[in-house]
Motif scaffolding. Structure first.
Motif, PDB file in Angstrom:
ATOM      1  N   GLY A  51     137.952  41.840  94.365  1.00 29.76           N
ATOM      2  CA  GLY A  51     139.340  41.612  94.008  1.00 29.76           C
ATOM      3  C   GLY A  51     139.840  40.160  94.057  1.00 29.76           C
ATOM      4  O   GLY A  51     139.157  39.452  95.165  1.00 29.76           O
ATOM      5  N   THR A  52     140.759  39.806  93.385  1.00 26.96           N
ATOM      6  CA  THR A  52     141.156  38.217  93.081  1.00 26.96           C
ATOM      7  C   THR A  52     141.824  37.908  94.853  1.00 26.96           C
ATOM      8  O   THR A  52     141.444  36.762  94.990  1.00 26.96           O
ATOM      9  N   GLY A  53     142.377  38.713  95.399  1.00 24.12           N
ATOM     10  CA  GLY A  53     142.742  38.361  96.705  1.00 24.12           C
ATOM     11  C   GLY A  53     141.629  37.925  97.423  1.00 24.12           C
ATOM     12  O   GLY A  53     141.484  37.068  98.168  1.00 24.12           O
ATOM     13  N   GLN A  54     140.575  38.764  97.318  1.00 22.59           N
ATOM     14  CA  GLN A  54     139.305  38.713  98.429  1.00 22.59           C
ATOM     15  C   GLN A  54     138.711  37.368  97.854  1.00 22.59           C
ATOM     16  O   GLN A  54     138.150  36.505  98.716  1.00 22.59           O
ATOM     17  N   ARG A 130     144.633  50.581  93.146  1.00 27.65           N
ATOM     18  CA  ARG A 130     143.449  50.080  93.663  1.00 27.65           C
ATOM     19  C   ARG A 130     143.827  49.592  95.084  1.00 27.65           C
ATOM     20  O   ARG A 130     142.680  49.870  95.992  1.00 27.65           O
ATOM     21  N   GLY A 131     144.907  49.187  95.295  1.00 29.75           N
ATOM     22  CA  GLY A 131     145.047  49.001  96.818  1.00 29.75           C
ATOM     23  C   GLY A 131     144.355  48.123  97.689  1.00 29.75           C
ATOM     24  O   GLY A 131     144.118  47.972  98.825  1.00 29.75           O
ATOM     25  N   ASP A 132     143.765  46.969  96.601  1.00 28.37           N
ATOM     26  CA  ASP A 132     142.889  46.097  97.351  1.00 28.37           C
ATOM     27  C   ASP A 132     143.222  44.537  97.189  1.00 28.37           C
ATOM     28  O   ASP A 132     142.324  43.776  97.319  1.00 28.37           O
ATOM     29  N   ASP A 133     144.564  44.332  97.061  1.00 27.49           N
ATOM     30  CA  ASP A 133     144.943  42.850  96.782  1.00 27.49           C
ATOM     31  C   ASP A 133     144.359  42.153  95.642  1.00 27.49           C
ATOM     32  O   ASP A 133     144.161  40.860  95.714  1.00 27.49           O
ATOM     33  N   SER A 134     143.763  42.996  94.792  1.00 29.61           N
ATOM     34  CA  SER A 134     143.243  42.327  93.388  1.00 29.61           C
ATOM     35  C   SER A 134     144.230  41.699  92.559  1.00 29.61           C
ATOM     36  O   SER A 134     145.558  41.931  92.754  1.00 29.61           O
ATOM     37  N   GLY A 135     143.960  41.212  91.636  1.00 28.78           N
ATOM     38  CA  GLY A 135     144.987  40.527  90.352  1.00 28.78           C
ATOM     39  C   GLY A 135     145.673  41.889  89.909  1.00 28.78           C
ATOM     40  O   GLY A 135     146.984  41.729  89.873  1.00 28.78           O
ATOM     41  N   THR A 136     144.933  43.008  89.578  1.00 29.07           N
ATOM     42  CA  THR A 136     145.347  44.023  89.034  1.00 29.07           C
ATOM     43  C   THR A 136     146.587  44.706  90.135  1.00 29.07           C
ATOM     44  O   THR A 136     147.503  45.258  89.739  1.00 29.07           O
ATOM     45  N   HIS A 137     145.907  44.756  91.268  1.00 26.93           N
ATOM     46  CA  HIS A 137     146.902  45.348  92.484  1.00 26.93           C
ATOM     47  C   HIS A 137     148.165  44.643  92.498  1.00 26.93           C
ATOM     48  O   HIS A 137     149.153  45.174  92.459  1.00 26.93           O
ATOM     49  N   LYS A 138     148.025  43.246  92.477  1.00 28.02           N
ATOM     50  CA  LYS A 138     149.301  42.332  92.666  1.00 28.02           C
ATOM     51  C   LYS A 138     150.277  42.626  91.522  1.00 28.02           C
ATOM     52  O   LYS A 138     151.169  42.680  91.625  1.00 28.02           O
ATOM     53  N   ALA A 139     149.672  42.799  90.137  1.00 33.78           N
ATOM     54  CA  ALA A 139     150.323  43.075  89.040  1.00 33.78           C
ATOM     55  C   ALA A 139     151.192  44.432  89.184  1.00 33.78           C
ATOM     56  O   ALA A 139     152.350  44.375  88.885  1.00 33.78           O
ATOM     57  N   GLU A 140     150.403  45.217  89.564  1.00 33.77           N
ATOM     58  CA  GLU A 140     151.131  46.568  89.812  1.00 33.77           C
ATOM     59  C   GLU A 140     152.246  46.624  90.978  1.00 33.77           C
ATOM     60  O   GLU A 140     153.326  47.251  90.601  1.00 33.77           O
ATOM     61  N   ASP A 154     152.508  61.596  99.211  1.00 34.34           N
ATOM     62  CA  ASP A 154     151.035  62.081  98.918  1.00 34.34           C
ATOM     63  C   ASP A 154     150.711  61.819  97.568  1.00 34.34           C
ATOM     64  O   ASP A 154     149.685  62.046  96.977  1.00 34.34           O
ATOM     65  N   TRP A 155     151.545  61.742  96.648  1.00 31.86           N
ATOM     66  CA  TRP A 155     151.059  61.402  95.230  1.00 31.86           C
ATOM     67  C   TRP A 155     150.759  60.083  94.944  1.00 31.86           C
ATOM     68  O   TRP A 155     150.044  59.912  93.914  1.00 31.86           O
ATOM     69  N   TYR A 156     151.116  59.103  95.943  1.00 28.95           N
ATOM     70  CA  TYR A 156     150.553  57.788  95.723  1.00 28.95           C
ATOM     71  C   TYR A 156     149.520  57.359  96.446  1.00 28.95           C
ATOM     72  O   TYR A 156     149.503  57.273  97.865  1.00 28.95           O
ATOM     73  N   ARG A 157     148.272  57.200  95.760  1.00 30.16           N
ATOM     74  CA  ARG A 157     147.085  57.087  96.601  1.00 30.16           C
ATOM     75  C   ARG A 157     146.507  55.463  96.491  1.00 30.16           C
ATOM     76  O   ARG A 157     146.268  55.051  95.401  1.00 30.16           O
ATOM     77  N   GLU A 158     146.455  54.834  97.654  1.00 32.63           N
ATOM     78  CA  GLU A 158     145.671  53.716  97.676  1.00 32.63           C
ATOM     79  C   GLU A 158     144.490  53.661  98.056  1.00 32.63           C
ATOM     80  O   GLU A 158     143.954  53.785  99.035  1.00 32.63           O
ATOM     81  N   LEU A 159     143.708  53.213  97.026  1.00 30.79           N
ATOM     82  CA  LEU A 159     142.093  53.483  97.307  1.00 30.79           C
ATOM     83  C   LEU A 159     141.296  52.293  98.056  1.00 30.79           C
ATOM     84  O   LEU A 159     140.331  52.661  98.542  1.00 30.79           O
ATOM     85  N   GLY A 160     141.819  50.936  97.886  1.00 28.19           N
ATOM     86  CA  GLY A 160     141.103  49.969  98.358  1.00 28.19           C
ATOM     87  C   GLY A 160     139.903  49.788  97.731  1.00 28.19           C
ATOM     88  O   GLY A 160     138.655  49.359  98.176  1.00 28.19           O
ATOM     89  N   GLN A 161     139.572  50.081  96.414  1.00 30.37           N
ATOM     90  CA  GLN A 161     138.530  50.075  95.270  1.00 30.37           C
ATOM     91  C   GLN A 161     138.694  49.075  94.241  1.00 30.37           C
ATOM     92  O   GLN A 161     139.619  48.727  93.861  1.00 30.37           O
ATOM     93  N   MET A 163     138.067  47.985  90.114  1.00 21.55           N
ATOM     94  CA  MET A 163     138.770  48.951  89.070  1.00 21.55           C
ATOM     95  C   MET A 163     137.810  50.183  88.496  1.00 21.55           C
ATOM     96  O   MET A 163     138.112  51.064  88.178  1.00 21.55           O
ATOM     97  N   GLY A 164     136.559  49.892  88.452  1.00 19.12           N
ATOM     98  CA  GLY A 164     135.541  51.037  87.955  1.00 19.12           C
ATOM     99  C   GLY A 164     135.789  52.156  88.810  1.00 19.12           C
ATOM    100  O   GLY A 164     135.913  53.358  88.456  1.00 19.12           O
ATOM    101  N   PRO A 165     135.341  52.000  90.295  1.00 21.46           N
ATOM    102  CA  PRO A 165     135.665  53.280  91.123  1.00 21.46           C
ATOM    103  C   PRO A 165     137.237  53.786  91.188  1.00 21.46           C
ATOM    104  O   PRO A 165     137.115  55.034  91.285  1.00 21.46           O
ATOM    105  N   THR A 166     138.043  53.002  90.907  1.00 23.47           N
ATOM    106  CA  THR A 166     139.596  53.548  90.931  1.00 23.47           C
ATOM    107  C   THR A 166     139.565  54.301  89.600  1.00 23.47           C
ATOM    108  O   THR A 166     140.236  55.351  89.600  1.00 23.47           O
ATOM    109  N   LEU A 167     139.104  53.758  88.432  1.00 25.08           N
ATOM    110  CA  LEU A 167     139.274  54.685  87.213  1.00 25.08           C
ATOM    111  C   LEU A 167     138.312  56.021  87.353  1.00 25.08           C
ATOM    112  O   LEU A 167     138.677  57.220  86.942  1.00 25.08           O
ATOM    113  N   ASN A 168     137.311  55.937  88.199  1.00 30.83           N
ATOM    114  CA  ASN A 168     136.564  57.182  88.423  1.00 30.83           C
ATOM    115  C   ASN A 168     137.216  58.155  89.245  1.00 30.83           C
ATOM    116  O   ASN A 168     137.416  59.362  89.082  1.00 30.83           O
ATOM    117  N   THR A 169     137.758  57.582  90.182  1.00 31.21           N
ATOM    118  CA  THR A 169     138.785  58.628  91.244  1.00 31.21           C
ATOM    119  C   THR A 169     139.920  59.055  90.187  1.00 31.21           C
ATOM    120  O   THR A 169     140.245  60.480  90.390  1.00 31.21           O
TER     121      THR A 169
END
Length: 261
Positions: A51-54, A130-140, A154-161, A163-169
């Motif tokens: 992720g961009t933050g990392q 995504r919950g991972d401090d990525s560029g996508t997460h920052k934009a979200e 419970d409806w909001y799931r932060e995955l820490g993953q 983009m691909g794994p997040t889409l899978n989930t």
């Protein structure tokens, strides 16, 4: 003999490390453009996809030569703090909201990202972040803030993953999520997911490239790293980026000459 035996290893050791957002790797862009650069220059590019933050933290530690990321404000802060030499725009695409076809929040076909998040929250429809401090997460998170909502429950799931794994989930739950369009186009395991919201100017997604400051980290391969940056923003590099397609769809749009990007 020993010296002669070492020569090929030295020649093969010309490489740079690029810390980059997962979308550039998972979309297949790097598989498309890096062989062109490597054949031209003989410089191998080793990618750390995170992720961009990392990636910015990797740059702060001096564990990469170049950053190729997509969170403009954070990139400019990185340079202002002296960790990077200069930020240069490279390309853009956009974000989209995807979600299950039965659309429990009733947002399908919309183009207002903030209204979509408000509807998702009101319905407490499952949302995978995504919950991972990525560029996508920052934009979200910026969009949630614009919506006046701090998502939780419970409806909001932060995955820490990524983009691909997040889409899978999201496909497995199923749930809404926000994706860069390039990863979505390249994603095969869509299940019940489809694009539900797109076209909002607030979903614009700009990518930039930065040389890690060799004055902070003397081991940074500044010359080879700058060669990669110069190639990305050159006519040849921009053409390579723009020519990358999947099923006739262009994934990234070069805009290195756009000074405001």
């Amino acid at each position: 003999m020993a010296a002669a035996a070492l020569q090929p290893a030295v020649a093969q050791d010309e490489f740079i490390t690029v810390a980059s957002t997962t979308s550039t790797e998972q979309s297949g862009l790097f598989d498309h453009i890096l062989p062109i650069f490597e054949e031209k220059t003989g410089i191998e590019v080793r990618v750390i996809a995170q992720g961009t933050g990392q990636a910015l933290e990797t740059g702060r530690r001096g564990d990469a030569d170049v950053l190729f990321v997509h969170a403009k404000a954070a990139e400019e802060e990185f340079v202002a703090e002296g960790h990077g030499v200069e930020r240069e725009p490279v390309m853009y695409n956009d974000f989209v909201f995807v979600g299950p076809g039965d659309d429990p929040a009733g947002i399908k076909g919309g183009s207002d990202a903030v209204a979509a998040l408000q509807a998702i929250a009101e319905a407490e429809a499952p949302f995978a972040s995504r919950g991972d401090d990525s560029g996508t997460h920052k934009a979200e998170l910026n969009l949630w803030e614009a919506a006046g909502i701090e998502p939780s429950g419970d409806w909001y799931r932060e995955l820490g993953q990524g983009m691909g794994p997040t889409l899978n989930t999201a496909a497995q739950m199923p749930a809404y999520t926000m994706s860069d369009r390039a990863t979505w186009i390249s994603f095969q395991n869509r299940g019940p997911l489809e694009i539900v919201v797109e076209g909002d100017d607030r979903l614009f997604n700009q990518y930039g490239v930065i040389l890690v400051n060799p004055e902070r980290h003397e081991h940074v391969k500044a010359e080879a790293g700058q060669q990669f940056i110069d190639w990305l923003v050159s006519g040849e590099g921009q053409q390579a980026i723009g020519s990358y397609e999947i099923d006739g769809q262009q994934l990234f749009f070069p805009n290195a000459q756009d000074e405001g990007a």
